[in-house]
Scaffold this active site. Structure first.
Site, PDB file in Angstrom:
ATOM      1  N   CYS A 142      -1.932  -3.839 -16.799  1.00  0.00           N
ATOM      2  CA  CYS A 142      -2.535  -2.753 -16.085  1.00  0.00           C
ATOM      3  C   CYS A 142      -2.262  -3.127 -14.651  1.00  0.00           C
ATOM      4  O   CYS A 142      -3.021  -2.031 -13.659  1.00  0.00           O
ATOM      5  CB  CYS A 142      -4.476  -2.604 -16.092  1.00  0.00           C
ATOM      6  SG  CYS A 142      -4.584  -4.410 -15.931  1.00  0.00           S
TER       7      CYS A 142
ATOM      8  N   HIS B  33       0.532  -1.202  -0.294  1.00  0.00           N
ATOM      9  CA  HIS B  33      -0.353   0.173  -0.280  1.00  0.00           C
ATOM     10  C   HIS B  33       0.838   1.244   0.080  1.00  0.00           C
ATOM     11  O   HIS B  33       0.764   1.837  -0.532  1.00  0.00           O
ATOM     12  CB  HIS B  33      -1.006   0.533   1.372  1.00  0.00           C
ATOM     13  CG  HIS B  33      -2.133  -1.289   1.171  1.00  0.00           C
ATOM     14  ND1 HIS B  33      -2.532  -1.118   2.126  1.00  0.00           N
ATOM     15  CD2 HIS B  33      -2.748  -1.604   0.030  1.00  0.00           C
ATOM     16  CE1 HIS B  33      -3.788  -2.194   1.837  1.00  0.00           C
ATOM     17  NE2 HIS B  33      -3.129  -2.237   0.185  1.00  0.00           N
TER      18      HIS B  33
ATOM     19  N   ARG C 279     -13.099  -3.408 -14.595  1.00  0.00           N
ATOM     20  CA  ARG C 279     -13.254  -4.793 -14.360  1.00  0.00           C
ATOM     21  C   ARG C 279     -14.545  -4.976 -13.808  1.00  0.00           C
ATOM     22  O   ARG C 279     -15.330  -4.613 -12.866  1.00  0.00           O
ATOM     23  CB  ARG C 279     -12.149  -4.954 -13.853  1.00  0.00           C
ATOM     24  CG  ARG C 279     -11.778  -6.243 -12.824  1.00  0.00           C
ATOM     25  CD  ARG C 279      -9.985  -6.225 -12.378  1.00  0.00           C
ATOM     26  NE  ARG C 279     -10.493  -5.359 -10.826  1.00  0.00           N
ATOM     27  CZ  ARG C 279      -9.292  -5.572 -10.805  1.00  0.00           C
ATOM     28  NH1 ARG C 279      -8.277  -5.956 -11.072  1.00  0.00           N
ATOM     29  NH2 ARG C 279      -9.472  -4.435  -8.744  1.00  0.00           N
TER      30      ARG C 279
END
Length: 573
Positions: free
Chosen positions: A504, A206, A345
């Site tokens: 991606c 993160h 998606r």
């Protein structure tokens, strides 16, 4: 929030001249070290003691205090998420969910009933879940940092202290930490934080993802960096992944100036994505909702390569109706109704992205369990309703809409999904995140219209390494030659089939790696909007032949560092 008052000083005797880690966000920075500590004031903890809860209502009163503190922490996370976008909003929303988690509350109540003090009960409950998350591994283990941040903030609320956070430097500085929670990273000021260096974490943690979104030079997995005293003057080369402690001021000034010149060139890039010999490589944005899509549409992007639909629902207990979903999707599609396209998606729920109305509870290993497309196997209506909503949003906005499924493992899964998408008049694709799918890419392309490589999961599954484990950061690096080989296999399958293959994952945001990916045959790259100009500008400095040479050199590397160095040598020759 504590303001830093560190004075600048040279590294103490015996300090290594350079410390190495995994580069995440390229750049060069020079300044004093500011260290982040998440420790609460021991005196405040001692004063709180057992909280004064006693008598027959002790458990109920203590639990009520926990509920109030946890709710306040969750609200603070949510408030930050509301002002953030993209990955920052995603992880802050997920942390708010952790603070509200009923399982955590139940564990606290159990501790109280066993006569533990409130603070001990909170700590024991958190440690219980830390053990579960760590044992599970994969993306779930990445949530340990977030969970410990929830504990620190809840305890701070209970004892009447400010929630812990990053100190505000008096002068621009290099932030050094063991690791940072999403609430810390999302609030960083790029004007005050010259670079970010952590001892733990990997290139897809993160901390790394949000630093990339903010454009702050970042190196992770730097063993020994916490040994640097506050105020130590360092030079961070976040392109090479090195923190230098023996700094010549004149040399540092020149290197920072060169980096500044490069940033100016980057800032002036206006697209479209092209190599130096005018070969098209589409540069696209990743978005999470209508707000991030509207912002990304202002950047020089050719479309959206990844619309993460699950991020619309992380805080939803019940599945929204088709109509409600359609409105949410339309908000993300509409900014690109000017002739650009959006790749949507379907729900990538499960593992580290729990969606209450979709995710299976109690899985022993969620990262390898029922997630992504697999959620539709025993609940086909979930996917059908989402596809209906996407088709409705596409019709209302007029935006060219492609749809892809995550976590596809077999050709049969790809074929069934493609049939469902095409029945609704949309272009169908799948994500390549599982090595089996990469190896079968040529067969996948017989039944779908395009492929998109998710390098985060592909790297983790290929190398069998938890992407949060700092001592395995060299394995979770997308520069791993084995990962690049799978990308090459997938890209070649696309070339032979005459169908688009893009990337991606976070790897697309690395300007140097973007050139290698183009050399491998990737036709589009999708990333956080903040990384678009840096990637586009770097692509424009190399011909396709040079990118192909760099890709060949990287594939021949023995490890990520060698692959990166080999590619850099070719591209900078």
């Amino acid at each position: 929030m504590v303001t830093d008052t560190t004075t600048v000083s040279p590294a103490p005797p015996g300090t290594p001249a350079a410390l190495s880690g995994t580069p995440v966000v390229p750049g060069v920075a020079h300044g004093p070290v500011v260290r982040v500590s998440h420790e609460l004031d021991p005196a405040a903890l001692e004063r709180f003691g057992d909280g004064g809860f006693a008598g027959e209502t002790r458990v109920d009163d203590a639990l009520a205090a926990f509920d109030a503190a946890a709710a306040a922490v969750a609200e603070a996370y949510a408030a930050r998420a509301a002002t953030a976008s993209g990955s920052a909003a995603e992880v802050l929303t997920a942390s708010a969910g952790l603070a509200r988690d009923r399982g955590l509350r139940s564990a606290v109540r159990k501790g109280l009933r066993n006569d533990a003090t409130l603070l001990d009960a909170v700590h024991a409950a958190v440690e219980q879940f830390v053990s579960v998350f760590t044992a599970t591994g994969g993306l779930i283990a990445e949530r340990v940092t977030d969970l410990r941040d929830v504990e620190r903030r809840v305890v701070a609320r209970l004892v009447g202290e400010p929630e812990p956070g990053v100190p505000v430097p008096e002068r621009p500085s290099v932030l050094v930490a063991d690791d940072l929670a999403p609430a810390d990273t999302a609030g960083l000021d790029p004007e005050r934080v010259l670079a970010l260096v952590t001892e733990r974490g990997g290139p897809t943690s993160h901390t790394a993802i949000i630093a990339r979104q903010l454009g702050i030079p970042c190196v992770v997995g730097v063993t020994g960096v916490l040994g640097l005293p506050a105020g130590t003057e360092v030079l961070v080369d976040a392109t090479a992944g090195v923190v230098e402690t023996e700094v010549d001021a004149a040399d540092a000034e020149q290197r920072v100036a060169r980096a500044a010149d490069l940033r100016e060139a980057v800032a002036s890039w206006t697209g479209p994505g092209r190599t130096a010999d005018d070969v098209a490589v589409k540069v696209c944005a990743n978005v999470a909702d209508g707000a991030s899509s509207a912002s990304a549409a202002q950047a020089p992007v050719e479309g959206v390569g990844l619309f993460r639909t699950e991020l619309c629902f992380l805080d939803r207990a019940e599945e929204p109706s088709v109509e409600e979903q359609a409105e949410l999707y339309a908000a993300a599609l509409r900014p690109f109704a000017d002739g650009r396209y959006v790749v949507v998606r379907t729900l990538d729920a499960g593992s580290d992205k729990p969606v209450a109305f979709a995710t299976h509870e109690g899985e022993e290993n969620p990262a390898l369990g029922v997630r992504g497309l697999r959620l539709s196997f025993d609940n086909p209506g979930l996917l059908d309703r989402q596809l209906d909503a996407i088709a409705l949003a596409a019709e209302r906005t007029g935006t060219e809409t492609w749809v892809m499924a995550p976590m596809v493992a077999t050709v049969a899964e790809a074929a069934d999904f493609a049939d469902a998408v095409r029945r609704r008049g949309l272009k169908a694709g799948v994500m390549i995140e599982i090595p089996a799918a990469a190896l079968m890419a040529h067969r996948m392309l017989e039944v779908v219209d395009f492929l998109s490589i998710g390098t985060n999961d592909l790297t983790q599954y290929t190398m069998a390494a938890d992407r949060m484990a700092s001592d395995l950061a060299h394995l979770t690096d997308p520069w791993q030659p084995a990962v690049l080989q799978l990308v090459a296999i997938t890209a070649e399958a696309g070339r032979r089939a005459g169908k688009p293959v893009g990337v991606c994952g976070e790897a697309a945001a690395d300007p140097l790696l973007a050139c290698v990916l183009a050399g491998l045959g990737i036709g589009s790259l999708s990333m956080a909007a903040a990384a678009v100009r840096a990637v586009g500008a770097r692509l424009g400095t190399a011909t396709l032949d040079r990118c192909e040479d760099a890709a060949e050199a990287a594939l021949a590397g023995a490890d990520p560092a060698a692959a990166r160095a080999a590619a850099l040598a070719v591209l900078d020759d």
